[in-house]
Motif scaffolding. Sequence first.
Motif: not given
Lengths: 358, 188
Positions: A36, A39-41, A44, B134, B137-138, B141, B144, B149
């Motif tokens: 996960c 996949k975040m920037e 974040e 996934c 889910v990302a 947030v 945020k 979070i």
Amino acid sequence: MSSDIQKSIKTTEKLANDSIYDTNWCDMPSEIKAKCIGKMEFKERLSLRSTAKAERSLVDSQKIKFQKGVLMGELDNGDFEVSLDSENGNTVSFKTMKDRLELMKYIWKVGVFEELNVSISPLFGEEEAPAMKEKFIGNTSEISAKNVGFGHCDTDIILYILRNTKNGVESIEMNAFGNPHPFDDILAIPQVQNTKYWHIEYHNQTDALHKVAQVWIDNNSSIGSTFQLSIDTNVSFDDFKGHFTERIITTSTKRARISTNNPDHHILLERGWNPYGVYFRPQFFRLTVISADMKESDYDDNCKEWIRKLDPYFFNNWENNVDDDPVPVDDQEDFWEHLPVDDSDDSDDSDDDQMLNL
Amino acid sequence: MSSTEQGTSSAAPAEPTTAPESAAAPEVPESFYYVHGKDKVVHKVSAGALQHSALIHGMISNLGYTEEQAKANPFPFENIDGDILQMVVDWCNQHKGKPTPPEDTNLPKQKEKLFDLVLAVNYLEIKELLTYCCKQVAMMVKGKSPEEIREIWMIPTDAEDEAAEKEAKKRAGKEAAGETAAAAGDAK
């Protein structure tokens, strides 16, 4: 078949006995959380790593790809900017971060850069500068970058970044204008020796060409390896030819071709054409590992293209100024003919004309 | 086990309305398998749809079940909620034999359901769906702050973590002491 069925049933029984799922982020297995996070920037990820130690350690274990990273500013007061372009085109900039060095530590650790541009100005002896530089450099672990470029940059930082960049750097670009580079130290770095493309703008040491050629001979560098140089002084091929007397295959006013220890590889040195006239500086040079089978008729006469890569603004300035006509062809030919180093035959008579008709 | 074959209609592959006139070779009939979750509701799923799940595909690849055998031996996934398994089955049916799109906007937005889905999909080894989940889910947030979070995902602070750890240690110590005392009592 019945044994297969039994085996399958046993498997499903095992599945059935596994624990019941929980639905809290903290109860998710680390490997899924990591997916996960992947996949975040960047922003974040920064926020998540600020929530708790455990999250920080997990976030720090995940690499993040950047299309481009730009570091620019001065280290004397630690006031530098960081700008990061993510793969999907979003840009995030940090201009007033309190803990920039801490941020850099994280960026170096996880960042995988397609392009990394660093322009951290040389230091001028301010009291805090050496300490800041030490911290900046000390925070650099292993850097992942495919294409590295330096603007006006402190040479200690250049050396440190290159030495700490993982192998596999495809191109390195530098600008030595008003900031002489420690060429021998740079050339000694394996990442520099192994890169496919390297250029230095305004590097005023004429021995660079033969030094790079010698490293390529020693390393049996691959065909296509290229080194480009712009130099703000008049240069002849004499220095280069003097170092490779035994290896010279052909020479002309614009090119010198030498053999290497690998019978399949030659090295070609080319001089680029300057539309203002050949006496006008800077002068442009390109060194390339070529196939020994390459014919002279296959030489690339469009030096404008490679000069543009080395110095993108040079031709733009000339093209935008209509009053600046190129130096007459006759004058240029006169120059080529009277270059003191050119006592050999130029096998391609059309070379000059072709280059002037860019 | 409940014999309700819920999901059969959605799970069954779309039957062609008319047989192709110039079919040169007879079509091989598609095989079906049966799965159920915690709620015991059985879902009939084609082998083609189940190919998305590396886990189930690996299990069934050498079985060679007849329709009757498959029906009699549904795969029990009692660690997966029924509605979550239904979602998984629906997704596998929708994407049977098709290239998966770069985004999937039909995933649940509720935190609990999404986390359950992520875990189920990870368990069943459905790679593409796991990627979508996934990403979702990302997205929860996106934009945020750390505080937000922490609130959304119920992440304890380091102080809370330390307190919980201390408490757990204390409890473990007490339990160990109790066991030692009990063992000493037994020995007497």
